[in-house]
Design a protein around this motif. Structure first.
Motif, short mmCIF file in Angstrom:
data_model
loop_
_atom_site.label_atom_id
_atom_site.label_comp_id
_atom_site.label_asym_id
_atom_site.label_seq_id
_atom_site.Cartn_x
_atom_site.Cartn_y
_atom_site.Cartn_z
N LEU A 65 0.83 -1.21 0.00
CA LEU A 65 0.00 0.00 0.00
C LEU A 65 0.86 1.26 0.00
CD1 LEU A 65 -2.55 -1.12 2.75
CD2 LEU A 65 -2.82 -1.28 0.27
N THR A 66 0.34 2.30 -0.66
CA THR A 66 1.09 3.56 -0.74
C THR A 66 0.16 4.72 -0.36
OG1 THR A 66 2.52 2.64 -2.44
CG2 THR A 66 2.47 5.05 -2.26
N PHE A 67 0.75 5.72 0.29
CA PHE A 67 0.00 6.86 0.82
C PHE A 67 0.21 8.07 -0.09
CE2 PHE A 67 -1.05 10.23 3.81
CZ PHE A 67 -1.97 9.68 4.68
N PHE A 68 -0.85 8.49 -0.78
CA PHE A 68 -0.77 9.60 -1.74
C PHE A 68 -1.50 10.83 -1.22
CE2 PHE A 68 -0.63 5.73 -4.34
CZ PHE A 68 0.42 5.99 -5.22
N LEU A 69 -1.07 11.99 -1.72
CA LEU A 69 -1.80 13.24 -1.49
C LEU A 69 -2.41 13.65 -2.83
CD1 LEU A 69 0.87 15.04 0.75
CD2 LEU A 69 -0.98 13.51 1.46
N ILE A 88 3.71 11.26 -3.03
CA ILE A 88 3.73 10.09 -2.14
C ILE A 88 4.36 10.49 -0.81
CG2 ILE A 88 4.81 7.83 -1.77
CD1 ILE A 88 4.56 7.39 -4.81
N VAL A 89 3.69 10.12 0.28
CA VAL A 89 4.27 10.33 1.61
C VAL A 89 5.07 9.08 1.98
CG1 VAL A 89 3.80 10.80 4.05
CG2 VAL A 89 2.37 11.83 2.30
N ASP A 90 6.27 9.29 2.52
CA ASP A 90 7.21 8.21 2.76
C ASP A 90 7.59 7.65 1.38
OD1 ASP A 90 8.70 5.99 3.74
OD2 ASP A 90 7.58 6.06 5.61
N SER A 91 7.41 6.35 1.16
CA SER A 91 7.81 5.85 -0.15
C SER A 91 6.83 4.77 -0.61
CB SER A 91 9.24 5.28 -0.08
OG SER A 91 9.31 4.32 0.94
N ILE A 92 7.07 4.29 -1.81
CA ILE A 92 6.17 3.33 -2.42
C ILE A 92 6.07 2.07 -1.53
CG2 ILE A 92 7.94 2.22 -3.87
CD1 ILE A 92 4.57 3.31 -5.20
N ASN A 93 4.87 1.58 -1.37
CA ASN A 93 4.57 0.38 -0.56
C ASN A 93 4.83 0.54 0.95
OD1 ASN A 93 3.67 -1.06 -2.79
ND2 ASN A 93 5.73 -1.80 -3.29
N ARG A 94 4.99 1.78 1.39
CA ARG A 94 5.19 2.04 2.83
C ARG A 94 3.98 2.79 3.42
NH1 ARG A 94 8.87 0.19 6.16
NH2 ARG A 94 9.05 2.25 7.13
N GLY A 95 2.90 2.80 2.65
CA GLY A 95 1.74 3.59 3.06
C GLY A 95 1.06 3.12 4.33
N TRP A 96 1.13 1.82 4.58
CA TRP A 96 0.48 1.27 5.77
C TRP A 96 0.99 1.93 7.06
CZ3 TRP A 96 -3.69 -1.23 7.01
CH2 TRP A 96 -3.79 -1.87 8.23
N TYR A 97 2.30 2.14 7.08
CA TYR A 97 2.91 2.70 8.29
C TYR A 97 2.51 4.16 8.48
CZ TYR A 97 5.36 -1.62 7.64
OH TYR A 97 5.62 -2.95 7.45
N VAL A 98 2.35 4.86 7.33
CA VAL A 98 1.86 6.25 7.41
C VAL A 98 0.42 6.24 7.93
CG1 VAL A 98 1.52 8.41 6.16
CG2 VAL A 98 3.31 6.82 5.41
N ALA A 99 -0.38 5.33 7.36
CA ALA A 99 -1.79 5.27 7.76
C ALA A 99 -1.94 4.91 9.24
CB ALA A 99 -2.54 4.26 6.89
N MET A 100 -1.11 3.99 9.71
CA MET A 100 -1.21 3.59 11.11
C MET A 100 -0.82 4.74 12.04
SD MET A 100 -2.49 0.62 11.46
CE MET A 100 -3.52 1.08 10.08
#
Lengths: 369, 392
Positions: free
Chosen positions: B191-195, B232-244
């Motif tokens: 998962l990735t975290f986008f704006l 992208i916040v943080d990096s690709i496939n690191r979105g879970w950690y941002v979301a948590m």
């Protein structure tokens, strides 16, 4: 805003925790439930040796620390379901003597309490457990330089063990406190058989002659001191219940992790997890609300409403925790052999001690009228 | 141990109170509008935006950010004080989704460039955000989301659907959790975290009206929505950690106890005016006073942990659960006190508190679902807080 313990409190916590874990084991607790004192003389001497009996008293009377330190220690006592005459002597009596006593009385009683040489208790309730001044009916009639006491006190903690008893007596329109040697002629002590094993009894006063020198505080002004000590007593009970609930959760988690059903530890099932989560929130909330009042008492801030809120919550939260602990333990926790019911029973005793949840809720409601 | 606010904090509270009394919407103060009830008010979005910019102009939306990003480097208790006063004065303008959800996540996990691009708009109260997490098939099981972002040169192209997207109908930006790797095991590692700029072509927003009759949330469709990879916040496939991390901030954002406490006071005051607070309800009231106090201290405790920079594990979940459920219980109490009158809508002149009893009660059903259900909160407490094993 600071929720942390300071260095001294952490030290006190570790000291009490380690000592009680080693000395006041489940086996000792089970034996002490059947004992008159609730604590062996050896353990009591060690408690005195660690200065725990002088907690919250000034140094000049052999004391150490403050009410927050005392709260920390009481939480640890709760953890082992401690039964000794600590509460009656330190929380109730030493506080009252400190607040109401003359310099001479403080010098006479406080250092000896701190050294563990005497046990003192408070005789308050009579016909009810409402804890109001109107309920004090035991008569003290002045006769020369003395007073003659007649009446009966019920639910006196550690009545059998105490060497002295502070008596709240009716003197005309007010309440007056007397500190009385338990061996004074005319005093009879009867011990109650309690479900929770807590040491209580009744004290009958028949034409007991007390010198006016043994009045604590001023004639007819005793109830204001009682109100103050009741606030401390309720928070002290809360602290003990926090420790008891914490231990009940620990027992429950240990069991939930090791007990296998349907191929899994039962602690992996949501039904068990959610009970445990509720227990944790109840315990954390109880701790915060207890320490907030303890801190206010320490700072001399008015705590009437806070104490009622704390006691109302903690005593109910503690019952919920105990009930969930039993449910998770299943039948094994329902046996006499298991330690859990000692905590459950005590939690009930402490809920009602100095005013139960309903009494406290009524107090809170009254503040909004 | 110290249960006092500092003198500076008390002074700040006083300053906020004076400002809100003067600048807050008068009609809302008269009606004693609750934070979760604001979308029931006429023209509320404009009022909310205007108040947000007023708070931003005071520098109050970035109180505890580091100074280098326009903040004042103050303790998070300042944020808490501001929100207590906003609740007390029935004021809108605090757009939690921007200020407390995405801003701390960008501060914690975003690049310097993202911080410089996005934080000023949040601090000024001008740019408002919405949250693209839940999907029709995945709410509590967030790690299983399916909206897919496919790389295409310097961009990602998103297709999929989000739902329960609060305020998407007027938000300027969305933070979006999307799948970028369908093979990842465990699935949350894909998962990735986008704006996302909400004006990007391909985004369609449809309203969903809740059972209180209010328009808060939406379903949002993504059809070939192009997002530059810089977003992208943080990096690709690191979105879970941002979301948590974001969810922990989210769970401590809205002060359930303060909203509940204000509503309780309003109910009691109104009931006393009508002389209908009977003995049974007085005891219920006392029970709620106790409940709100425990929720308050639980919130203060987690705020204290945040102020210390201490990592929280389960505390935010407990804080959210107790605070939000206290609003439910107070709303229920309102009905018990006012009975049939409490069920009258705000259109009825007989309705107590301008119809707030019924609307707060109906809205309160959502409180044990939003920001993670109470069940997920209990899972978090049991597993992360108490170390109980996971079944799966």
């Amino acid at each position: 805003m600071d929720f942390g313990l300071n260095e001294q409190q952490e030290m006190m916590q570790t000291l009490a925790k380690d000592f009680l874990a080693a000395e006041y084991t489940d086996k000792v607790l089970k034996a002490m439930v059947k004992d008159d004192l609730g604590c062996t003389p050896e353990i009591w001497d060690k408690i005195a040796g660690m200065n725990l009996l002088g907690l919250s008293l000034p140094e000049k009377y052999g004391g150490v620390g403050d009410f927050l330190d005392l709260t920390v220690v009481l939480e640890e006592m709760g953890r082992v379901c401690f039964l000794g005459p600590y509460f009656s002597t330190v929380v109730l009596s030493a506080s009252l003597i400190m607040d109401a006593g003359s310099e001479e009385q403080k010098k006479q009683y406080l250092p000896t309490i701190a050294e563990g040489k005497i046990l003192v208790t408070l005789a308050l309730s009579e016909t009810s457990d409402n804890y109001t001044a109107d309920d004090i009916k035991l008569k003290a009639v002045a006769k020369g330089d003395s007073y003659i006491l007649n009446g009966t006190k019920i639910f006196v903690p550690d009545a059998r063990a105490a060497n002295y008893v502070i008596v709240a007596a009716r003197t005309g329109k007010g309440v007056t406190l007397f500190i009385v040697d338990i061996n004074t002629s005319g005093i009879t002590v009867n011990t109650y058989q309690t479900v929770a094993g807590d040491k209580q009894g009744e004290i009958i006063f028949k034409d007991v002659k007390i010198s006016a020198k043994d009045i604590l505080g001023e004639v007819n002004q005793g109830w204001s001191y009682i109100e103050k000590v009741l606030r401390k007593a309720n928070i002290a009970r809360c602290a003990e219940m926090v420790g008891m609930a914490e231990q009940a959760l620990k027992l429950t988690l240990d069991y939930a992790k090791e007990r296998i059903a349907f191929g899994h530890p039962i602690g992996a099932f949501q039904s068990i997890q959610h009970r445990c989560a509720d227990m944790k929130m109840d315990i954390d909330g109880s701790r915060f609300i207890t320490y907030q009042s303890a801190w206010k008492i320490n700072e001399g801030i008015d705590t009437e409403k806070d104490v009622a809120i704390a006691k109302a919550f903690v005593s109910q939260a503690c019952q919920r925790v105990m009930h969930s602990a039993h449910q998770v333990h299943g039948a094994i926790g329902f046996t006499e052999d298991h330690i859990l019911h000692y905590y459950t029973k005590r939690a009930r005793a402490y809920e009602f001690s100095f005013g139960g949840a309903d009494t406290q809720l009524e107090k809170i409601a009254a503040l909004y009228r | 141990m110290d249960f006092r606010f500092s003198l500076e904090e008390e002074n700040f509270r006083q300053e906020v109170a004076v400002f809100l009394e003067k600048e807050g919407p008068k009609e809302w103060q008269k009606k004693k509008v609750s934070f979760f009830d604001m979308s029931g008010q006429e023209n509320w979005i404009a009022i909310h935006r205007e108040m947000s910019q007023k708070l931003g102009a005071k520098g109050w939306l970035s109180l505890h950010w580091p100074k280098e990003y326009g903040g004042q480097g103050l303790s998070p208790f300042y944020r808490l004080i501001l929100r207590e006063e906003l609740a007390k004065y029935h004021c809108p303008g605090y757009h939690s989704l921007s200020v407390d959800f995405v801003a701390p996540a960008i501060l914690l996990k975003g690049s310097d460039e993202l911080k410089k691009r996005f934080l000023p708009g949040i601090a000024s109260g001008e740019v408002m955000w919405c949250e693209g997490l839940s999907e029709p098939g995945h709410g509590s099981d967030l790690a299983a989301i399916e909206s897919f972002a496919k790389q295409d040169g310097e961009s990602y192209v998103v297709n999929g659907q989000k739902i329960w997207t609060t305020y998407a109908h007027f938000a300027d930006w969305m933070f979006l959790l999307a799948r970028t790797d369908r093979q990842a095991q465990p699935n949350y590692r894909g998962l990735t975290f986008f704006l996302v700029d909400m004006h990007t072509p391909g985004i369609t927003v449809n309203p969903i009206i809740n059972m209180a009759g209010h328009y808060d949330f939406n379903e949002v469709f993504f059809d070939d929505v192009r997002i530059p990879k810089e977003n992208i916040v943080d990096s690709i496939n690191r979105g879970w950690y941002v979301a948590m991390a974001l969810l922990d901030f989210e769970r401590t954002s809205d002060l359930g106890y303060a909203i509940a406490g204000t509503l309780l006071n309003d109910i009691v005051e109104c009931a006393r005016e009508r002389d209908i607070l009977d003995a049974q309800n007085q005891i219920r009231m006392a029970e709620l006073v106790v409940e709100c106090e425990v929720a308050r201290l639980t919130h203060y405790h987690v705020t204290w942990m945040q102020a210390q920079g201490k990592g929280t594990t389960y505390e935010a979940a407990a804080c959210k659960l107790l605070g939000f459920e206290s609003i439910q219980h107070v709303a229920e109490f309102g009905l018990k006190v006012f009975k049939q009158f409490g069920l009258l809508s705000d259109k009825s002149s007989l309705a107590p508190l301008y119809g707030r009893i019924s609307s707060c009660y109906l809205r309160s059903f959502g409180h044990s679902m939003e920001a993670g259900t109470s069940e997920i909160d209990r899972d978090v407490i049991a597993q992360r807080g108490l170390g109980l094993p996971r079944l799966r």
